[in-house]
Design a protein around this motif. Structure first.
Motif, mmCIF file in Angstrom:
data_model
loop_
_atom_site.group_PDB
_atom_site.id
_atom_site.type_symbol
_atom_site.label_atom_id
_atom_site.label_comp_id
_atom_site.label_asym_id
_atom_site.label_seq_id
_atom_site.Cartn_x
_atom_site.Cartn_y
_atom_site.Cartn_z
ATOM 1 N N GLY A 102 3.975 2.646 -1.783
ATOM 2 C CA GLY A 102 3.367 1.492 -2.120
ATOM 3 C C GLY A 102 4.250 0.465 -2.375
ATOM 4 N N HIS A 103 4.389 -1.025 -2.506
ATOM 5 C CA HIS A 103 5.274 -1.786 -2.451
ATOM 6 C C HIS A 103 4.750 -2.661 -3.482
ATOM 7 C CE1 HIS A 103 8.802 -4.203 -1.781
ATOM 8 N NE2 HIS A 103 7.524 -4.857 -1.504
ATOM 9 N N SER A 104 5.416 -2.995 -4.315
ATOM 10 C CA SER A 104 5.011 -4.454 -5.274
ATOM 11 C C SER A 104 5.946 -5.124 -5.203
ATOM 12 C CB SER A 104 4.991 -3.718 -6.332
ATOM 13 O OG SER A 104 3.487 -3.356 -6.808
ATOM 14 N N GLY A 105 5.445 -6.686 -5.286
ATOM 15 C CA GLY A 105 6.017 -8.172 -5.242
ATOM 16 C C GLY A 105 5.591 -9.228 -5.825
ATOM 17 N N PRO A 113 -1.399 2.758 0.059
ATOM 18 C CA PRO A 113 -2.145 3.371 0.558
ATOM 19 C C PRO A 113 -4.007 3.280 0.332
ATOM 20 C CG PRO A 113 -0.184 4.898 -0.394
ATOM 21 C CD PRO A 113 -0.337 3.801 -0.754
ATOM 22 N N GLY A 114 -4.021 2.764 1.747
ATOM 23 C CA GLY A 114 -5.238 2.313 2.104
ATOM 24 C C GLY A 114 -5.683 1.074 1.188
ATOM 25 N N GLY A 115 -5.119 0.431 0.726
ATOM 26 C CA GLY A 115 -5.404 -0.603 -0.789
ATOM 27 C C GLY A 115 -4.301 -1.550 -0.715
ATOM 28 N N LEU A 116 -5.024 -2.921 -1.196
ATOM 29 C CA LEU A 116 -4.481 -4.360 -1.094
ATOM 30 C C LEU A 116 -5.159 -4.692 -2.676
ATOM 31 C CD1 LEU A 116 -2.156 -6.559 -0.439
ATOM 32 C CD2 LEU A 116 -3.468 -7.956 0.932
ATOM 33 N N SER A 125 -2.081 -14.653 -14.938
ATOM 34 C CA SER A 125 -2.936 -13.422 -16.139
ATOM 35 C C SER A 125 -3.379 -12.075 -16.003
ATOM 36 C CB SER A 125 -3.978 -14.166 -16.846
ATOM 37 O OG SER A 125 -4.674 -14.399 -15.660
ATOM 38 N N LEU A 126 -3.075 -11.589 -14.928
ATOM 39 C CA LEU A 126 -3.141 -10.592 -14.129
ATOM 40 C C LEU A 126 -4.661 -10.145 -13.866
ATOM 41 C CD1 LEU A 126 -0.949 -8.195 -15.933
ATOM 42 C CD2 LEU A 126 -0.457 -9.247 -13.996
ATOM 43 N N GLY A 127 -5.265 -11.259 -13.805
ATOM 44 C CA GLY A 127 -6.592 -11.071 -12.722
ATOM 45 C C GLY A 127 -6.610 -10.552 -11.799
ATOM 46 N N THR A 128 -7.429 -10.098 -11.194
ATOM 47 C CA THR A 128 -7.791 -9.366 -9.753
ATOM 48 C C THR A 128 -7.809 -11.143 -9.391
ATOM 49 O OG1 THR A 128 -7.985 -7.503 -10.185
ATOM 50 C CG2 THR A 128 -8.784 -8.060 -7.727
ATOM 51 N N VAL A 129 -7.147 -11.470 -7.784
ATOM 52 C CA VAL A 129 -7.696 -12.640 -6.712
ATOM 53 C C VAL A 129 -7.765 -11.921 -5.714
ATOM 54 C CG1 VAL A 129 -6.463 -13.913 -5.133
ATOM 55 C CG2 VAL A 129 -6.165 -13.664 -7.694
ATOM 56 N N VAL A 130 -7.620 -10.800 -5.150
ATOM 57 C CA VAL A 130 -7.783 -9.831 -4.133
ATOM 58 C C VAL A 130 -7.887 -8.205 -4.022
ATOM 59 C CG1 VAL A 130 -7.539 -9.047 -1.873
ATOM 60 C CG2 VAL A 130 -7.489 -11.688 -2.683
ATOM 61 N N GLN A 131 -9.074 -8.034 -4.226
ATOM 62 C CA GLN A 131 -8.640 -6.195 -4.257
ATOM 63 C C GLN A 131 -9.546 -5.812 -2.671
ATOM 64 O OE1 GLN A 131 -8.868 -4.418 -7.615
ATOM 65 N NE2 GLN A 131 -8.681 -2.542 -6.890
ATOM 66 N N ALA A 132 -8.710 -5.211 -1.830
ATOM 67 C CA ALA A 132 -9.709 -4.481 -0.964
ATOM 68 C C ALA A 132 -8.898 -3.861 0.049
ATOM 69 C CB ALA A 132 -9.508 -6.621 0.097
ATOM 70 N N ASP A 133 -9.862 -2.243 1.420
ATOM 71 C CA ASP A 133 -8.543 -1.687 1.755
ATOM 72 C C ASP A 133 -8.395 -2.504 2.850
ATOM 73 O OD1 ASP A 133 -10.559 0.236 0.161
ATOM 74 O OD2 ASP A 133 -12.293 0.536 1.186
ATOM 75 N N LEU A 146 2.014 -16.186 5.186
ATOM 76 C CA LEU A 146 1.552 -15.229 5.628
ATOM 77 C C LEU A 146 -0.035 -15.692 5.126
ATOM 78 C CD1 LEU A 146 0.882 -11.955 6.927
ATOM 79 C CD2 LEU A 146 1.296 -11.796 4.332
ATOM 80 N N VAL A 147 -0.401 -16.054 6.577
ATOM 81 C CA VAL A 147 -2.542 -16.246 5.746
ATOM 82 C C VAL A 147 -3.378 -14.464 6.405
ATOM 83 C CG1 VAL A 147 -4.140 -17.831 7.196
ATOM 84 C CG2 VAL A 147 -2.194 -18.586 6.723
ATOM 85 N N LEU A 148 -4.263 -14.176 4.889
ATOM 86 C CA LEU A 148 -4.827 -12.878 5.000
ATOM 87 C C LEU A 148 -6.302 -13.421 4.974
ATOM 88 C CD1 LEU A 148 -2.427 -10.342 2.832
ATOM 89 C CD2 LEU A 148 -2.846 -10.561 5.379
ATOM 90 N N THR A 149 -7.122 -12.968 5.735
ATOM 91 C CA THR A 149 -8.790 -13.015 5.172
ATOM 92 C C THR A 149 -8.738 -12.154 4.915
ATOM 93 O OG1 THR A 149 -8.640 -15.041 7.341
ATOM 94 C CG2 THR A 149 -11.089 -14.510 6.684
ATOM 95 N N VAL A 150 -9.814 -12.182 3.949
ATOM 96 C CA VAL A 150 -10.269 -10.888 3.081
ATOM 97 C C VAL A 150 -11.998 -10.926 3.046
ATOM 98 C CG1 VAL A 150 -10.356 -8.874 1.369
ATOM 99 C CG2 VAL A 150 -8.002 -9.627 2.370
ATOM 100 N N ASP A 151 -13.245 -10.350 3.188
ATOM 101 C CA ASP A 151 -14.013 -11.153 3.475
ATOM 102 C C ASP A 151 -15.068 -12.532 3.624
ATOM 103 O OD1 ASP A 151 -14.443 -8.316 1.894
ATOM 104 O OD2 ASP A 151 -14.577 -8.806 0.259
ATOM 105 N N GLY A 152 -13.850 -13.148 4.588
ATOM 106 C CA GLY A 152 -14.627 -14.192 4.672
ATOM 107 C C GLY A 152 -13.749 -15.344 4.165
ATOM 108 N N ARG A 153 -12.646 -14.620 3.478
ATOM 109 C CA ARG A 153 -12.007 -15.791 2.130
ATOM 110 C C ARG A 153 -10.353 -16.048 3.015
ATOM 111 N NH1 ARG A 153 -11.238 -17.257 -3.937
ATOM 112 N NH2 ARG A 153 -9.927 -19.179 -4.126
#
Length: 137
Positions: free
Chosen positions: A6-9, A32-35, A41-49, A63-70
């Motif tokens: 894993g990696h965090s930043g 591994p397997g997730g972002l 405030s540590l609220g989840t913005v994105v959680q995805a496989d 870095l432009v990411l698309t997750v669940d159409g967003r």
């Protein structure tokens, strides 16, 4: 799939192209397997496989990411008006650790001088996400 543990930043979520105050720090954690992306405030913005994550890296280092159409645009550093990372984000980053060190993308002289290496940080995230299984072009 990478064997990386894993990696965090902290990077910045550019919520508006024009309003620097809307460019806010987010804690990004790759396992591994997730972002997971968490706000100040540590609220989840994105959680995805990772298989559900698509995206690209612009020539300006966004870095432009698309997750669940967003769509989410992430940059290596915020604007002068952007809020600083919160104490909660800093603590969470320390708690999760930075993960296994990987090859850091080298930044060019112009990126280092004018942008504090922000584009290089996003190239590093791009490489890590691609290696972990995200569908990036």
């Amino acid at each position: 799939m990478s064997t990386d543990t894993g990696h965090s930043g902290i990077v910045h979520w550019r919520r508006s192209v024009w309003n620097g105050a809307r460019c806010e720090p987010v804690l990004v954690t790759l396992r591994p397997g997730g972002l997971q992306v968490r706000d100040r405030s540590l609220g989840t913005v994105v959680q995805a496989d990772l298989g559900a994550v698509t995206g690209r890296l612009t020539r300006f280092g966004t870095l432009v990411l698309t997750v669940d159409g967003r769509r989410y645009a992430f940059v290596g550093r915020g604007a002068s008006l952007s809020p600083a990372p919160s104490a909660e984000q800093q603590r969470a980053l320390e708690d999760t650790g930075h993960g296994a060190p990987g090859p850091v993308a080298a930044g060019g002289a112009v990126d280092q001088l004018l942008n504090g290496g922000a584009a290089a940080r996003m190239r590093d995230w791009y490489a890590r996400l691609a290696a972990a299984g995200a569908r990036l072009s």
